[in-house]
Structure formats: C-alpha cells, structure tokens
Design a protein around this motif. Sequence first.
Motif, mmCIF file in Angstrom:
data_model
loop_
_atom_site.group_PDB
_atom_site.id
_atom_site.type_symbol
_atom_site.label_atom_id
_atom_site.label_comp_id
_atom_site.label_asym_id
_atom_site.label_seq_id
_atom_site.Cartn_x
_atom_site.Cartn_y
_atom_site.Cartn_z
ATOM 1 N N ARG A 137 0.860 -1.369 0.040
ATOM 2 C CA ARG A 137 -0.136 -0.063 0.096
ATOM 3 C C ARG A 137 0.759 1.261 -0.050
ATOM 4 O O ARG A 137 0.495 2.204 -0.846
ATOM 5 C CB ARG A 137 -1.045 -0.126 1.119
ATOM 6 N N VAL A 138 1.956 1.177 0.744
ATOM 7 C CA VAL A 138 2.780 2.251 0.723
ATOM 8 C C VAL A 138 3.393 2.719 -0.438
ATOM 9 O O VAL A 138 3.633 3.784 -0.807
ATOM 10 C CB VAL A 138 4.092 2.272 1.965
ATOM 11 N N LEU A 139 3.914 1.396 -1.037
ATOM 12 C CA LEU A 139 4.615 1.652 -2.489
ATOM 13 C C LEU A 139 3.733 2.337 -3.428
ATOM 14 O O LEU A 139 4.346 3.101 -4.305
ATOM 15 C CB LEU A 139 5.147 0.353 -2.826
ATOM 16 N N ALA A 140 2.525 1.607 -3.339
ATOM 17 C CA ALA A 140 1.526 2.618 -4.520
ATOM 18 C C ALA A 140 1.384 3.600 -4.138
ATOM 19 O O ALA A 140 0.793 4.485 -5.135
ATOM 20 C CB ALA A 140 0.061 1.401 -4.089
ATOM 21 N N MET A 141 1.162 4.334 -2.874
ATOM 22 C CA MET A 141 0.741 5.576 -2.339
ATOM 23 C C MET A 141 1.941 6.480 -3.006
ATOM 24 O O MET A 141 1.751 7.479 -3.633
ATOM 25 C CB MET A 141 0.493 5.883 -1.163
ATOM 26 N N VAL A 142 3.236 5.968 -2.816
ATOM 27 C CA VAL A 142 4.383 6.783 -3.151
ATOM 28 C C VAL A 142 4.417 6.909 -4.766
ATOM 29 O O VAL A 142 4.921 7.914 -5.067
ATOM 30 C CB VAL A 142 5.703 6.297 -2.430
ATOM 31 N N SER A 143 4.085 5.775 -5.247
ATOM 32 C CA SER A 143 4.302 5.872 -6.730
ATOM 33 C C SER A 143 3.190 6.535 -7.479
ATOM 34 O O SER A 143 3.766 7.284 -8.586
ATOM 35 C CB SER A 143 4.213 4.336 -7.291
ATOM 36 N N GLU B 85 14.902 -5.721 -0.136
ATOM 37 C CA GLU B 85 14.129 -5.918 -1.473
ATOM 38 C C GLU B 85 13.128 -4.558 -1.838
ATOM 39 O O GLU B 85 13.229 -3.782 -2.741
ATOM 40 C CB GLU B 85 13.402 -7.179 -1.721
ATOM 41 N N TYR B 86 12.372 -4.524 -0.562
ATOM 42 C CA TYR B 86 11.314 -3.290 -0.721
ATOM 43 C C TYR B 86 11.864 -2.009 -0.424
ATOM 44 O O TYR B 86 11.491 -1.008 -0.718
ATOM 45 C CB TYR B 86 10.098 -3.689 0.210
ATOM 46 N N GLY B 87 12.824 -1.956 0.316
ATOM 47 C CA GLY B 87 13.821 -0.724 0.495
ATOM 48 C C GLY B 87 14.320 -0.126 -0.891
ATOM 49 O O GLY B 87 14.420 0.858 -0.896
ATOM 50 N N GLY B 88 14.722 -1.051 -1.635
ATOM 51 C CA GLY B 88 15.378 -0.825 -2.983
ATOM 52 C C GLY B 88 14.093 -0.229 -3.824
ATOM 53 O O GLY B 88 14.530 0.750 -4.602
ATOM 54 N N GLN B 89 12.927 -0.946 -3.603
ATOM 55 C CA GLN B 89 11.841 -0.492 -4.450
ATOM 56 C C GLN B 89 11.741 1.130 -4.050
ATOM 57 O O GLN B 89 11.137 1.961 -4.929
ATOM 58 C CB GLN B 89 10.729 -1.246 -4.471
ATOM 59 N N LEU B 90 11.571 1.160 -2.925
ATOM 60 C CA LEU B 90 11.102 2.740 -2.371
ATOM 61 C C LEU B 90 12.271 3.750 -2.795
ATOM 62 O O LEU B 90 11.951 4.650 -3.395
ATOM 63 C CB LEU B 90 10.921 2.673 -0.929
ATOM 64 N N LEU C 200 14.205 3.501 -5.475
ATOM 65 C CA LEU C 200 14.027 3.648 -6.757
ATOM 66 C C LEU C 200 13.007 4.667 -7.018
ATOM 67 O O LEU C 200 13.102 5.651 -7.916
ATOM 68 C CB LEU C 200 13.687 2.348 -7.374
ATOM 69 N N LEU C 201 11.712 4.519 -6.521
ATOM 70 C CA LEU C 201 10.627 5.326 -6.711
ATOM 71 C C LEU C 201 11.159 6.974 -6.170
ATOM 72 O O LEU C 201 10.664 7.619 -6.969
ATOM 73 C CB LEU C 201 9.361 5.158 -5.758
ATOM 74 N N HIS C 202 11.743 6.829 -5.380
ATOM 75 C CA HIS C 202 12.303 8.314 -4.767
ATOM 76 C C HIS C 202 13.053 8.867 -5.733
ATOM 77 O O HIS C 202 13.155 10.089 -6.310
ATOM 78 C CB HIS C 202 12.677 8.071 -3.336
ATOM 79 N N ARG C 203 14.001 7.981 -6.282
ATOM 80 C CA ARG C 203 15.166 8.613 -7.176
ATOM 81 C C ARG C 203 14.458 9.078 -8.544
ATOM 82 O O ARG C 203 14.667 10.052 -8.901
ATOM 83 C CB ARG C 203 16.042 7.420 -7.544
ATOM 84 N N ARG C 204 13.198 8.221 -8.931
ATOM 85 C CA ARG C 204 12.369 8.711 -10.158
ATOM 86 C C ARG C 204 11.989 9.866 -9.846
ATOM 87 O O ARG C 204 12.038 10.941 -10.723
ATOM 88 C CB ARG C 204 11.673 7.501 -10.360
ATOM 89 N N ALA C 205 11.135 10.221 -8.780
ATOM 90 C CA ALA C 205 10.377 11.469 -8.504
ATOM 91 C C ALA C 205 11.617 12.468 -8.339
ATOM 92 O O ALA C 205 11.208 13.698 -8.735
ATOM 93 C CB ALA C 205 9.665 11.028 -7.062
#
Length: 217
Positions: free
Chosen positions: A48-54, A193-198, A200-205
């Motif tokens: 849910r958090v990753l979806a919200m951040v995305s 794993e999920y820290g890396g995904q978060l 990556l989302l922050h880097r893209r933003a």
Amino acid sequence: MQLVRLLISGGIVMIPLLGFSIVAIALVAERTVFWLRNNRRQEVLVKRVLAMVSSGNLYEALALLQKNLNLPIARIFFAALKLDAPTPEEFKLALESEAQAEIPTLRRFMTIFDTIISVAPLLGLLGTVLGLITSFASLNLSNIGSSSTTGVTGGISEALVSTASGLVVAIFTLMFANAFRSLYQRQKAYIQEYGGQLELLHRRAYEKGKELSHAVV
C-alpha cells in the motif's frame, strides 16, 4: 507430583535447568507473537505504501506508516519518507541507517537463546558427574545386595535425569532459535528488496522534479 519427583531425582542442577526452561518458553512465546504479527501485517502495508508513493500520495503514505510504527519496516520507511526534499543519497542513507537500528529488535533475545543452548547440556553433564560421585560414594563392596545399594541407584538416577533434562532444554531452545534466525534472515532480505523499490521510486521522483525545474528555468 511426577514433575516434582523428577526434579528431586535430578539433583541440584535441576534448579538452574528449570529456570532456563521457563525463560526459554517465555522468550519463545514472545518471539513467536512478534514474528506472526510482523509477517501477517507488513506485506499488505508495504504494498500500500509503495502504491501511494508511486502515485505521489506521500502524505497519505506517511499517515499510514505512522499508524503502524510498531512494525520495523514501517519505522524504516517512515524515517526516510519524512525527510524534507532529500537527495537520493540522503534518502538511501536514511533507509540504511534506520535498517541498522532495527537489527537489535529483529535479533532480540538471540544471545540468551545461545547461552541456554550452550549451558544447558553442560549443566546436564555436571549433574551426571555429581550423580556418579554420589553412586560411588554410596558403593560398599562388602555389602553388595543390601540396602546400601539404594544410594547407588539414586546417584545413577540423578545422573540420567539431569543429563536428559539438559539435552531436552537445549534441543527445545535450539529448534526455535534456528527458526527465529531463519525469520531474521528472511526479514533482512525483505527489507532490502522493498527498501530498494522505495529508493527507486524516490530517485525517479527526484529526477523528474529536477527536469521540471530545469524546464521552468
């Protein structure tokens, strides 16, 4: 009553072994509740958090994390997301620092488990030695077959009971300690794993924000 007789027949080493068994059961119960609660809730929360951040809903993600700060991964994500306009390097450092800070929580009581696993068999061995000493001290070769052999059988009983009890306590603790170590290793991989995904989302933003600012200029 049988338990009391067993404790008495095992000799003095049964006192610390009983204490170790009580401590082990209590800590196993605490760790079992911790991991069940953690594993049941964290996967839904993280997705849910990753979806919200995305989707750019940072404040909603922070609010959701704040409601679940009793979970280690929620505290890790919250520490990074609450930063004010961090660079990707700062964001990564916040994730890694908080993840390191959570290690003692994830590995809690492992030192106590290791101590019980190591000491319990030694106490059983000590009980064996004390039981044999009692047996030999009671042995009177001139009266073999008389009532004096009661002390011999009592010493042998003490030796066997204490040895078995020490092994039972150690084996019980070892089984759960290994299970908790496995859960800890899985949790580390999960955080990475999920820290890396978060991250990556922050880097893209962040890169997208830089491009927009350059376009405005």
